[in-house]
Design a protein around this motif. Structure first.
Motif, PDB file in Angstrom:
ATOM      1  N   MET A   1       0.329  17.836 -43.957  1.00 33.67           N
ATOM      2  CA  MET A   1       1.051  18.036 -42.703  1.00 33.67           C
ATOM      3  C   MET A   1       2.475  17.500 -42.836  1.00 33.67           C
ATOM      4  N   THR A   2       3.405  18.199 -42.215  1.00 29.55           N
ATOM      5  CA  THR A   2       4.806  17.808 -42.263  1.00 29.55           C
ATOM      6  C   THR A   2       5.015  16.444 -41.615  1.00 29.55           C
ATOM      7  N   HIS A   3       5.814  15.597 -42.287  1.00 30.23           N
ATOM      8  CA  HIS A   3       6.155  14.303 -41.704  1.00 30.23           C
ATOM      9  C   HIS A   3       7.446  14.466 -40.918  1.00 30.23           C
ATOM     10  N   LEU A   4       7.385  14.194 -39.638  1.00 27.28           N
ATOM     11  CA  LEU A   4       8.538  14.335 -38.767  1.00 27.28           C
ATOM     12  C   LEU A   4       8.926  12.974 -38.206  1.00 27.28           C
ATOM     13  N   PRO A   5      10.217  12.758 -37.958  1.00 27.47           N
ATOM     14  CA  PRO A   5      10.654  11.446 -37.461  1.00 27.47           C
ATOM     15  C   PRO A   5      10.333  11.273 -35.982  1.00 27.47           C
ATOM     16  N   GLY A   6      10.247  10.024 -35.566  1.00 27.03           N
ATOM     17  CA  GLY A   6      10.116   9.718 -34.148  1.00 27.03           C
ATOM     18  C   GLY A   6       8.696   9.729 -33.625  1.00 27.03           C
ATOM     19  N   THR A   7       8.537   9.102 -32.468  1.00 28.91           N
ATOM     20  CA  THR A   7       7.245   9.078 -31.774  1.00 28.91           C
ATOM     21  C   THR A   7       6.990  10.426 -31.124  1.00 28.91           C
ATOM     22  N   HIS A   8       5.796  10.976 -31.337  1.00 29.00           N
ATOM     23  CA  HIS A   8       5.461  12.267 -30.725  1.00 29.00           C
ATOM     24  C   HIS A   8       5.039  12.025 -29.275  1.00 29.00           C
ATOM     25  N   GLU A   9       6.039  11.751 -28.447  1.00 28.02           N
ATOM     26  CA  GLU A   9       5.810  11.483 -27.020  1.00 28.02           C
ATOM     27  C   GLU A   9       7.109  11.687 -26.265  1.00 28.02           C
ATOM     28  N   SER A  10       6.981  12.034 -25.004  1.00 26.73           N
ATOM     29  CA  SER A  10       8.154  12.178 -24.150  1.00 26.73           C
ATOM     30  C   SER A  10       8.753  10.812 -23.838  1.00 26.73           C
ATOM     31  N   TYR A  11      10.072  10.741 -23.894  1.00 27.81           N
ATOM     32  CA  TYR A  11      10.766   9.505 -23.528  1.00 27.81           C
ATOM     33  C   TYR A  11      10.463   9.136 -22.085  1.00 27.81           C
ATOM     34  N   TRP A  12      10.378  10.115 -21.196  1.00 25.23           N
ATOM     35  CA  TRP A  12      10.119   9.851 -19.774  1.00 25.23           C
ATOM     36  C   TRP A  12       8.737   9.244 -19.574  1.00 25.23           C
ATOM     37  N   ILE A  13       7.765   9.718 -20.335  1.00 25.44           N
ATOM     38  CA  ILE A  13       6.398   9.169 -20.238  1.00 25.44           C
ATOM     39  C   ILE A  13       6.352   7.767 -20.837  1.00 25.44           C
ATOM     40  N   ASP A  14       7.015   7.602 -21.976  1.00 28.63           N
ATOM     41  CA  ASP A  14       6.932   6.342 -22.712  1.00 28.63           C
ATOM     42  C   ASP A  14       7.601   5.190 -21.978  1.00 28.63           C
ATOM     43  N   THR A  15       8.552   5.482 -21.111  1.00 25.84           N
ATOM     44  CA  THR A  15       9.337   4.419 -20.472  1.00 25.84           C
ATOM     45  C   THR A  15       8.971   4.215 -18.999  1.00 25.84           C
ATOM     46  N   THR A  16       7.813   4.688 -18.584  1.00 23.05           N
ATOM     47  CA  THR A  16       7.327   4.465 -17.219  1.00 23.05           C
ATOM     48  C   THR A  16       5.854   4.080 -17.269  1.00 23.05           C
ATOM     49  N   PRO A  17       5.381   3.349 -16.261  1.00 26.15           N
ATOM     50  CA  PRO A  17       3.979   2.921 -16.280  1.00 26.15           C
ATOM     51  C   PRO A  17       3.018   4.075 -16.046  1.00 26.15           C
ATOM     52  N   ASP A  18       1.815   3.921 -16.571  1.00 29.42           N
ATOM     53  CA  ASP A  18       0.760   4.894 -16.301  1.00 29.42           C
ATOM     54  C   ASP A  18       0.375   4.842 -14.827  1.00 29.42           C
ATOM     55  N   THR A  19      -0.098   5.963 -14.314  1.00 31.17           N
ATOM     56  CA  THR A  19      -0.606   5.995 -12.949  1.00 31.17           C
ATOM     57  C   THR A  19      -2.127   5.979 -12.970  1.00 31.17           C
ATOM     58  N   SER A  20      -2.709   5.564 -11.869  1.00 34.89           N
ATOM     59  CA  SER A  20      -4.165   5.464 -11.796  1.00 34.89           C
ATOM     60  C   SER A  20      -4.629   5.679 -10.359  1.00 34.89           C
ATOM     61  N   HIS A  21      -4.396   6.882  -9.856  1.00 39.62           N
ATOM     62  CA  HIS A  21      -4.881   7.229  -8.529  1.00 39.62           C
ATOM     63  C   HIS A  21      -6.330   7.695  -8.640  1.00 39.62           C
ATOM     64  N   PRO A  22      -7.165   7.428  -7.637  1.00 37.55           N
ATOM     65  CA  PRO A  22      -8.601   7.687  -7.765  1.00 37.55           C
ATOM     66  C   PRO A  22      -8.933   9.175  -7.816  1.00 37.55           C
ATOM     67  N   GLU A  23      -9.984   9.494  -8.532  1.00 38.33           N
ATOM     68  CA  GLU A  23     -10.535  10.849  -8.518  1.00 38.33           C
ATOM     69  C   GLU A  23     -11.165  11.120  -7.146  1.00 38.33           C
ATOM     70  N   LEU A  24     -11.069  12.341  -6.680  1.00 37.71           N
ATOM     71  CA  LEU A  24     -11.707  12.705  -5.412  1.00 37.71           C
ATOM     72  C   LEU A  24     -13.195  12.934  -5.655  1.00 37.71           C
ATOM     73  N   THR A  25     -14.023  12.167  -4.954  1.00 36.81           N
ATOM     74  CA  THR A  25     -15.478  12.277  -5.142  1.00 36.81           C
ATOM     75  C   THR A  25     -16.212  12.637  -3.856  1.00 36.81           C
ATOM     76  N   THR A  26     -15.517  12.637  -2.722  1.00 34.14           N
ATOM     77  CA  THR A  26     -16.152  12.985  -1.445  1.00 34.14           C
ATOM     78  C   THR A  26     -15.332  14.047  -0.730  1.00 34.14           C
ATOM     79  N   ASP A  27     -15.974  14.795   0.166  1.00 34.25           N
ATOM     80  CA  ASP A  27     -15.270  15.815   0.936  1.00 34.25           C
ATOM     81  C   ASP A  27     -14.292  15.163   1.912  1.00 34.25           C
ATOM     82  N   LEU A  28     -13.229  15.866   2.231  1.00 27.97           N
ATOM     83  CA  LEU A  28     -12.290  15.343   3.219  1.00 27.97           C
ATOM     84  C   LEU A  28     -11.558  16.488   3.909  1.00 27.97           C
ATOM     85  N   GLU A  29     -10.881  16.158   5.002  1.00 28.73           N
ATOM     86  CA  GLU A  29     -10.088  17.119   5.766  1.00 28.73           C
ATOM     87  C   GLU A  29      -8.645  16.624   5.846  1.00 28.73           C
TER      88      GLU A  29
END
Length: 507
Positions: A1-29
């Motif tokens: 496989m070709t060796h390419l420079p740099g991290t294979h990730e978006s700069y915008w993703i890498d420099t902001t925290p992960d999100t963790s909003h809950p999965e929807l498991t119940t019905d709602l309106e």
């Protein structure tokens, strides 16, 4: 496989925290259910929540982490050579409405950043569409004239801050660029403060229209809502028939540090050399982060590594000394008639809406969509609603070529790929780290062999409309060349319109 420079990730993703909003498991309106947590979905949800409506955002993965997380993040009304074409196909008034709606989105971002005090690296500056070949200058002059007639701050120039000469350029003053994740995570926080809800890892698989509408999720939960917005980049519900009007493409991005005194001072784009987009962003230690985008190709038809090599080489030749620290890929949908599709999901829709087809200009387009859809849902009709209506009248003479070309491409893959003999005869011929479509037991299977030598097989038929997928070795993904669906090597959906995984196959 070709060796390419740099991290294979978006700069915008890498420099902001992960999100963790809950999965929807119940019905709602709720009042409005927004399907999709990218810029179009979050902006729509935020506008509606600010207007006092109850809103629920349903995101299949993580918010602002799909296409929006892999953008180049220019917020501009300069969209290469759109205004001269619009003047021809939509008339001077159509070009004026497009210009006003897009520039209004630029100003709305700036106003929102100020109002919410968002730290998102917002910068104002000029944007340029340039050519290096003098044969393209007539088109630039025509674009400058059409954009100025439409009310935009356009001028024709022959000098830029780029480190190479250009034959000419269209220049727009006072455009914007920002950190999209920082901006959208701030909107999401304000949305929650306004009483809205966000559910991640909640893939929507069904929609029943009515009073109320009902959306169902992969996990079995149901959301009842008066109105539903489908903002999934590519619509996940085929009843809209927009797949006939959207052509997907992928393009690559590389980024690396650039001394501040070498900053070209603006946002640049050209369609030459298989597209090049150039800009900088604030970087560490007083330096700038140079961001280069280009190498456009149809999903499922190319190895991303080969295109990355070309982009890295181009960057090194024109910006010597820049060490690539990030690389990533983005996907966009081009509408066959230039203008995004924002409005009713289908001609008979009364309470379902869609936002798609931004053609690489999703930052201004997503903000515009939020404003437009929230107005329509509240019973208002902005003056440019008809321009973006997915079911608007079309000039078939002037715009038919794009539609026919897209249909020919889809047909070539849908039929031709089935007739083509596979280049790999058996599973045993696939080396570690590679994938191929092979015949197993008389049917085509998509087979990936991991680095340990184990083969993993899935169906080669895309679960959207049945086109055959191809392997992108650079990104280790199965891609559909017809409508852009992407799947992991185990068949799980990475990107729609498909919303069901590729079934597993015993190989």
């Amino acid at each position: 496989m070709t060796h390419l420079p740099g991290t294979h990730e978006s700069y915008w993703i890498d420099t902001t925290p992960d999100t963790s909003h809950p999965e929807l498991t119940t019905d709602l309106e709720t009042d409005v259910a927004v399907v999709g947590g990218g810029i179009a979905g979050l902006c729509t949800a935020w506008e509606l929540a600010r207007a006092g409506l109850g809103v629920v955002v349903l995101e299949a993965d993580r918010i602002a982490a799909g296409v929006t997380g892999y953008t180049t993040a220019k917020v501009s009304s300069l969209h290469t050579l759109v205004y001269d074409r619009l003047r021809s196909t939509r008339g001077p008034e159509g070009a004026r409405l497009y210009a006003r709606s897009q520039q209004e989105a630029v100003e709305h971002v700036a106003a929102t950043v100020s109002e919410l005090d968002i730290d998102c690296d917002l910068e104002r500056g000029p944007a340029f569409t340039y050519v290096r070949d003098s044969a393209g200058t007539d088109a630039l002059r025509a674009e400058t004239w059409a954009a100025a007639e439409a009310g935009l701050p356009a001028s024709y120039v022959q000098e830029t801050g780029l480190p190479f000469p250009v034959a000419g350029a269209v220049r727009f003053e006072d455009q914007a660029q920002f950190h999209p994740r920082k901006y959208l995570l701030a909107l999401a926080a304000d949305l929650l403060a306004q009483g809205g809800r966000i559910h991640e890892r909640t893939r929507v698989t069904g929609l029943r229209e009515g009073m109320p509408c009902r959306v169902t999720t992969e996990g079995g939960a149901t959301v009842s809502a008066r109105d539903v917005v489908v903002a999934t980049h590519y619509p996940v519900f085929d009843r809209s028939l927009l797949f006939a009007k959207l052509s997907p493409h992928r393009e690559l991005v590389v980024a690396g540090r650039l001394p501040a005194d070498r900053d070209p001072g603006g946002m640049y784009i050209t369609q030459e050399e298989n597209k090049r987009s150039i800009r900088t962003a604030p970087g560490p230690d007083g330096q700038r982060l140079l961001i280069i985008t280009g190498e456009t190709f149809l999903p499922g038809t190319a190895d991303a590594d080969e295109h990355f090599e070309r982009l890295v080489d181009w960057t090194g030749r024109h910006f010597p000394g820049v060490e690539i620290s990030y690389r990533w890929a983005a996907q966009d949908n081009d509408p066959t008639d230039t203008v995004a599709c924002v409005g009713p999901l289908h001609p008979a829709a009364k309470h379902t809406y869609v936002a798609t087809g931004f053609g690489g200009w999703g930052m201004s387009g997503g903000v515009m969509s939020g404003r437009l859809l929230s107005a329509l849902i509240r019973g208002e009709k902005p003056e440019w609603a008809g321009l973006y209506d997915p079911w608007r009248p079309r000039d078939t003479v002037r715009e038919g070529a794009g539609f026919l070309q897209h249909q020919a491409t889809v047909g070539r893959h849908f039929i031709g790929d089935r007739l083509r003999t596979t280049h790999t005869d058996s599973v045993e011929d696939i080396p570690p780290g590679a994938g191929a479509v092979v015949r197993v037991g008389g049917r085509r299977c998509a087979v990936y062999r991991d680095e340990e030598g184990t083969a993993h097989g899935v169906s080669a038929r895309c679960t959207h409309m049945g086109c055959l997928v191809s392997f992108n070795a650079g990104e280790r993904a199965w891609e559909c060349p017809c409508h852009g669906s992407r799947f992991a090597v185990d068949g799980e959906v990475i990107e729609g319109p498909a919303n069901r995984p590729l079934p597993r196959r015993d190989v």
